[in-house]
Design a protein around this motif. Structure first.
Motif, PDB file in Angstrom:
ATOM      1  N   LYS A 147       0.876  -0.983   0.038  1.00  0.00           N
ATOM      2  CA  LYS A 147       0.090  -0.079   0.240  1.00  0.00           C
ATOM      3  C   LYS A 147       0.748   1.225   0.129  1.00  0.00           C
ATOM      4  N   ASP A 148       0.706   2.151  -0.773  1.00  0.00           N
ATOM      5  CA  ASP A 148       1.267   3.336  -0.867  1.00  0.00           C
ATOM      6  C   ASP A 148       1.651   4.039   0.477  1.00  0.00           C
ATOM      7  N   GLY A 149       2.992   4.276   1.022  1.00  0.00           N
ATOM      8  CA  GLY A 149       3.299   5.067   2.039  1.00  0.00           C
ATOM      9  C   GLY A 149       3.401   4.000   3.205  1.00  0.00           C
ATOM     10  N   THR A 150       3.360   2.717   3.131  1.00  0.00           N
ATOM     11  CA  THR A 150       3.468   1.834   4.287  1.00  0.00           C
ATOM     12  C   THR A 150       4.314   0.642   3.804  1.00  0.00           C
ATOM     13  N   ASN A 151       4.739   0.043   4.686  1.00  0.00           N
ATOM     14  CA  ASN A 151       5.594  -1.317   4.587  1.00  0.00           C
ATOM     15  C   ASN A 151       4.905  -2.433   5.178  1.00  0.00           C
ATOM     16  N   ALA A 152       3.516  -2.408   5.394  1.00  0.00           N
ATOM     17  CA  ALA A 152       2.717  -3.526   5.660  1.00  0.00           C
ATOM     18  C   ALA A 152       2.672  -4.647   4.939  1.00  0.00           C
ATOM     19  N   ALA A 153       2.796  -5.912   5.413  1.00  0.00           N
ATOM     20  CA  ALA A 153       2.578  -7.087   4.408  1.00  0.00           C
ATOM     21  C   ALA A 153       1.271  -7.034   3.966  1.00  0.00           C
ATOM     22  N   MET A 154       0.798  -7.202   2.693  1.00  0.00           N
ATOM     23  CA  MET A 154      -0.450  -7.136   2.344  1.00  0.00           C
ATOM     24  C   MET A 154      -0.742  -8.700   1.907  1.00  0.00           C
ATOM     25  N   SER A 155      -2.013  -8.976   1.760  1.00  0.00           N
ATOM     26  CA  SER A 155      -2.488 -10.184   1.524  1.00  0.00           C
ATOM     27  C   SER A 155      -2.410 -10.667   0.121  1.00  0.00           C
ATOM     28  N   ALA A 449      -8.160  -4.151 -13.317  1.00  0.00           N
ATOM     29  CA  ALA A 449      -9.083  -3.015 -14.230  1.00  0.00           C
ATOM     30  C   ALA A 449      -8.058  -1.707 -13.954  1.00  0.00           C
ATOM     31  N   MET A 450      -7.512  -1.426 -12.651  1.00  0.00           N
ATOM     32  CA  MET A 450      -6.811  -0.182 -12.276  1.00  0.00           C
ATOM     33  C   MET A 450      -6.146  -0.482 -11.153  1.00  0.00           C
ATOM     34  N   LEU A 451      -5.336   0.597 -10.683  1.00  0.00           N
ATOM     35  CA  LEU A 451      -4.977   0.806  -8.904  1.00  0.00           C
ATOM     36  C   LEU A 451      -5.878   1.863  -8.395  1.00  0.00           C
ATOM     37  N   ASN A 452      -6.278   1.404  -7.226  1.00  0.00           N
ATOM     38  CA  ASN A 452      -6.909   2.496  -6.371  1.00  0.00           C
ATOM     39  C   ASN A 452      -5.906   3.474  -6.108  1.00  0.00           C
ATOM     40  N   SER A 453      -6.444   4.367  -5.029  1.00  0.00           N
ATOM     41  CA  SER A 453      -5.662   5.442  -4.634  1.00  0.00           C
ATOM     42  C   SER A 453      -4.686   5.222  -3.811  1.00  0.00           C
ATOM     43  N   ASP A 454      -4.670   3.729  -3.227  1.00  0.00           N
ATOM     44  CA  ASP A 454      -3.467   3.370  -2.343  1.00  0.00           C
ATOM     45  C   ASP A 454      -2.660   2.609  -3.296  1.00  0.00           C
ATOM     46  N   GLY A 455      -2.562   2.582  -4.700  1.00  0.00           N
ATOM     47  CA  GLY A 455      -1.894   1.918  -5.516  1.00  0.00           C
ATOM     48  C   GLY A 455      -1.868   0.317  -5.409  1.00  0.00           C
ATOM     49  N   LEU A 456      -3.076  -0.011  -5.069  1.00  0.00           N
ATOM     50  CA  LEU A 456      -3.367  -1.210  -5.041  1.00  0.00           C
ATOM     51  C   LEU A 456      -4.426  -1.704  -6.296  1.00  0.00           C
ATOM     52  N   PRO A 457      -4.133  -2.908  -6.908  1.00  0.00           N
ATOM     53  CA  PRO A 457      -4.744  -3.287  -8.176  1.00  0.00           C
ATOM     54  C   PRO A 457      -6.228  -3.783  -7.452  1.00  0.00           C
ATOM     55  N   LEU A 458      -7.319  -3.326  -8.649  1.00  0.00           N
ATOM     56  CA  LEU A 458      -8.697  -3.779  -8.574  1.00  0.00           C
ATOM     57  C   LEU A 458      -8.822  -4.706  -9.730  1.00  0.00           C
ATOM     58  N   GLY A 459      -9.821  -5.661  -9.205  1.00  0.00           N
ATOM     59  CA  GLY A 459     -10.256  -6.687 -10.562  1.00  0.00           C
ATOM     60  C   GLY A 459     -11.634  -6.391 -11.051  1.00  0.00           C
ATOM     61  N   ALA A 484      -5.641  -1.296 -20.330  1.00  0.00           N
ATOM     62  CA  ALA A 484      -4.085  -1.177 -20.573  1.00  0.00           C
ATOM     63  C   ALA A 484      -3.258  -1.350 -19.169  1.00  0.00           C
ATOM     64  N   PHE A 485      -3.637  -2.183 -18.324  1.00  0.00           N
ATOM     65  CA  PHE A 485      -3.133  -2.357 -17.165  1.00  0.00           C
ATOM     66  C   PHE A 485      -1.622  -2.862 -17.265  1.00  0.00           C
ATOM     67  N   GLU A 486      -0.726  -2.208 -17.019  1.00  0.00           N
ATOM     68  CA  GLU A 486       0.645  -2.641 -17.361  1.00  0.00           C
ATOM     69  C   GLU A 486       1.532  -2.575 -15.926  1.00  0.00           C
ATOM     70  N   ALA A 487       0.630  -2.210 -14.719  1.00  0.00           N
ATOM     71  CA  ALA A 487       1.422  -1.906 -13.420  1.00  0.00           C
ATOM     72  C   ALA A 487       1.996  -3.045 -12.850  1.00  0.00           C
ATOM     73  N   GLN A 488       3.087  -3.140 -12.046  1.00  0.00           N
ATOM     74  CA  GLN A 488       3.590  -4.315 -11.558  1.00  0.00           C
ATOM     75  C   GLN A 488       4.309  -3.861 -10.293  1.00  0.00           C
ATOM     76  N   PRO A 489       4.144  -4.655  -9.279  1.00  0.00           N
ATOM     77  CA  PRO A 489       4.847  -4.202  -7.892  1.00  0.00           C
ATOM     78  C   PRO A 489       6.247  -3.846  -8.061  1.00  0.00           C
ATOM     79  N   GLU A 490       6.635  -2.933  -7.177  1.00  0.00           N
ATOM     80  CA  GLU A 490       8.172  -2.372  -7.198  1.00  0.00           C
ATOM     81  C   GLU A 490       8.855  -3.592  -6.149  1.00  0.00           C
ATOM     82  N   LYS A 491      10.004  -4.012  -6.679  1.00  0.00           N
ATOM     83  CA  LYS A 491      10.691  -5.202  -6.109  1.00  0.00           C
ATOM     84  C   LYS A 491      11.275  -4.703  -4.895  1.00  0.00           C
ATOM     85  N   TRP A 492      10.505  -5.257  -3.540  1.00  0.00           N
ATOM     86  CA  TRP A 492      11.231  -5.222  -2.445  1.00  0.00           C
ATOM     87  C   TRP A 492      11.844  -6.653  -1.850  1.00  0.00           C
ATOM     88  N   TRP A 493      11.827  -7.591  -2.423  1.00  0.00           N
ATOM     89  CA  TRP A 493      11.936  -9.145  -1.857  1.00  0.00           C
ATOM     90  C   TRP A 493      13.312  -9.428  -2.335  1.00  0.00           C
TER      91      TRP A 493
END
Length: 493
Positions: A147-155, A449-459, A484-493
């Motif tokens: 999620k934008d601005g956080t480092n929390a592990a997401m499901s 479909a798109m990213l939401n305002s938190d930068g997370l994908p919506l289907g 035209a969904f091309e977004a991919q997560p930024e690598k942190w792992w």
């Protein structure tokens, strides 16, 4: 130099067939990516040798000018619900830890026959029970998204969270999933990938660890609609070993793909506008209507009046079947055995099941055993089966007015791991949009479909008529081209 991990199924298959690169180069690149991504915990077991052996076999076939198959040269992840000969198969449960089948599931065998190789066995919710990938004995799977601005592990969603995480993180071009009540579609939506649950019976259930036998269905998870079509063709087919298998030819879905929806009607179910649905999800649904209208489709309102009863009915039918299916894990023939000193047979059963099953699995076995018990069978299980029939009839009537149905895949975007652990009911509500199609056995797909305002994908979800995977894939392709969904997560792992 080509970054092979950025390539999807079609690009790899066509590149290997055309001699642009070798299958071994691809397998080595993905094996390395898997090894580097341990923090995601997407894999329970890795099988780099299997991937390389399959790649070498494909390269040898190409050298001889032989047909490489639908998945020739493509390494994939295998959800650890599919039995793989000689490779540990656990369903992410302690009770099956160390179990190595002497046989291969029909779906995995179909994929190997089509030229695919195995990168490893993917983590999941234990016995496919869960919506967040937090019930695995082998630990939580982390989504590659933050999620934008956080480092929390997401499901990464569940139960096919290892599959969705691996595909979204580009450590596998595609993966198998299974869908009982949304377990392909919800994780696909959470991680910005595509996933399709085909018509019930399209893919064999033989050799797949059973959760709820009248609902379980295997399907592909990949980065694009085209890749899902290719992989589904390889997975599907009649299997006499599965009594519920469809004795029908497998269509050439890939060749028939078309994003032109002229003359098609898309139904919008009014009952899916539920309280508590995220505003941004509703906005993406409106956008989806516009995209399909742009593709030539007519948008029509339809009614699925029994929708509100689908989730409660599902949480009676699925646990009932689970309590029956999971009775086979008793510590006698395979897997875990806990036998306290001086314990008799019944005590051994109880100790093994207490130690082997996780809390969510126990919860569902208890619910299932309760609703099947003598005094409550008619009050719960029989009623739930009647509701299931009504839900299926709703879809039948809706499909007299439209060709495909458009709905959100999930009521919210992904959430932080641990945030819903104390609230199983809210967790179950994650599947509210996915469950009706499962109860009716219909083909259904999630497309990003798109990213939401938190930068997370919506289907967005598309549901089709029985056996009409083509209609679902075509509508998915129309959305994919316009989103035209091309977004991919930024690598942190």
């Amino acid at each position: 130099m080509t970054d092979f991990t950025q390539l999807g199924v079609k690009q790899i298959r066509d590149g290997v067939a055309g001699g642009d690169f070798t299958a071994r180069e691809v397998a080595e690149a993905f094996n390395a990516a898997v090894a580097e991504a341990a923090e995601l915990n997407a894999f329970i077991v890795t099988t780099p040798d299997h991937a390389l052996a399959a790649a070498d076999a494909t390269d040898a076939k190409r050298a001889k000018g032989e047909d490489l198959g639908k998945m020739g040269g493509v390494p994939i992840g295998m959800k650890d619900l599919f039995a793989t000969k000689g490779v540990q198969t656990t369903a992410a449960s302690h009770i099956l830890e160390g179990f190595e089948p002497e046989y291969e599931s029909t779906v995995s065998q179909n994929l190997w026959d089509a030229g695919a190789g195995m990168l490893g066995k993917l983590n999941l919710d234990q016995f496919a029970m869960g919506s967040s990938n937090e019930t695995s004995y082998f630990g939580n799977v982390n989504s590659p998204w933050k999620k934008d601005g956080t480092n929390a592990a997401m499901s990464p969603g569940g139960s096919s969270g290892g599959s969705s995480s691996a595909v979204a993180a580009r450590i596998a071009p595609a993966a198998t999933g299974t869908d009982t009540g949304g377990s392909i579609r919800q994780p696909a939506a959470f991680t910005g990938i595509c996933g399709i649950k085909p018509t019930y019976g399209r893919c064999s259930r033989w050799g797949v660890v059973a959760f709820a036998s009248s609902l379980d269905q295997a399907g592909p998870m990949a980065r694009s609609v085209e890749d899902c079509a290719i992989m589904l063709e390889a997975m599907a087919g009649f299997d006499p070993k599965d009594a519920t298998s469809l004795d029908m030819p497998v269509p050439d879905w890939e060749a028939a793909l078309s994003a032109d929806l002229k003359g098609k009607k898309v139904g919008i179910p009014r009952e899916y506008r539920m309280d508590g649905t995220d505003e941004e999800i509703l906005k993406s649904w409106e956008q989806g209507k516009e995209w399909l209208r742009d593709a030539g489709a007519e948008i029509v309102d339809v009614s699925l009046p029994h929708t509100k009863y689908a989730l409660p009915a599902y949480y009676i039918v699925a646990p009932a079947e689970a309590s029956s299916n999971l009775a086979r894990y008793d510590g006698v023939r395979y897997g875990l055995r806990e036998q306290p000193d001086g314990a008799g047979l019944q005590d051994m059963y109880a100790a093994t099941r207490a130690a082997g099953f996780g809390d969510e699995v126990k919860r569902r076995i208890l619910i299932g055993t309760y609703v099947l018990s003598a005094g409550f069978y008619d009050a719960y299980y029989t009623q739930a089966q009647k509701i299931r029939t009504l839900v299926a009839r709703d879809f039948e009537q809706a499909f007299t007015q439209c060709d495909v149905i458009l709905a959100p895949t999930t009521p919210t975007a992904s959430f932080p791991l641990g945030s819903l652990n104390e609230d199983p009911l809210t967790m179950y509500l994650n599947d509210v949009f996915a469950v009706p199609a499962s109860l009716a056995g219909l083909p259904a797909m999630s497309v990003p479909a798109m990213l939401n305002s938190d930068g997370l994908p919506l289907g967005l979800q598309l549901v089709g008529k029985p056996f009409d995977e083509q209609g679902v894939l075509d509508a998915g392709l129309a959305i994919q081209q316009r989103a035209a969904f091309e977004a991919q997560p930024e690598k942190w792992w």
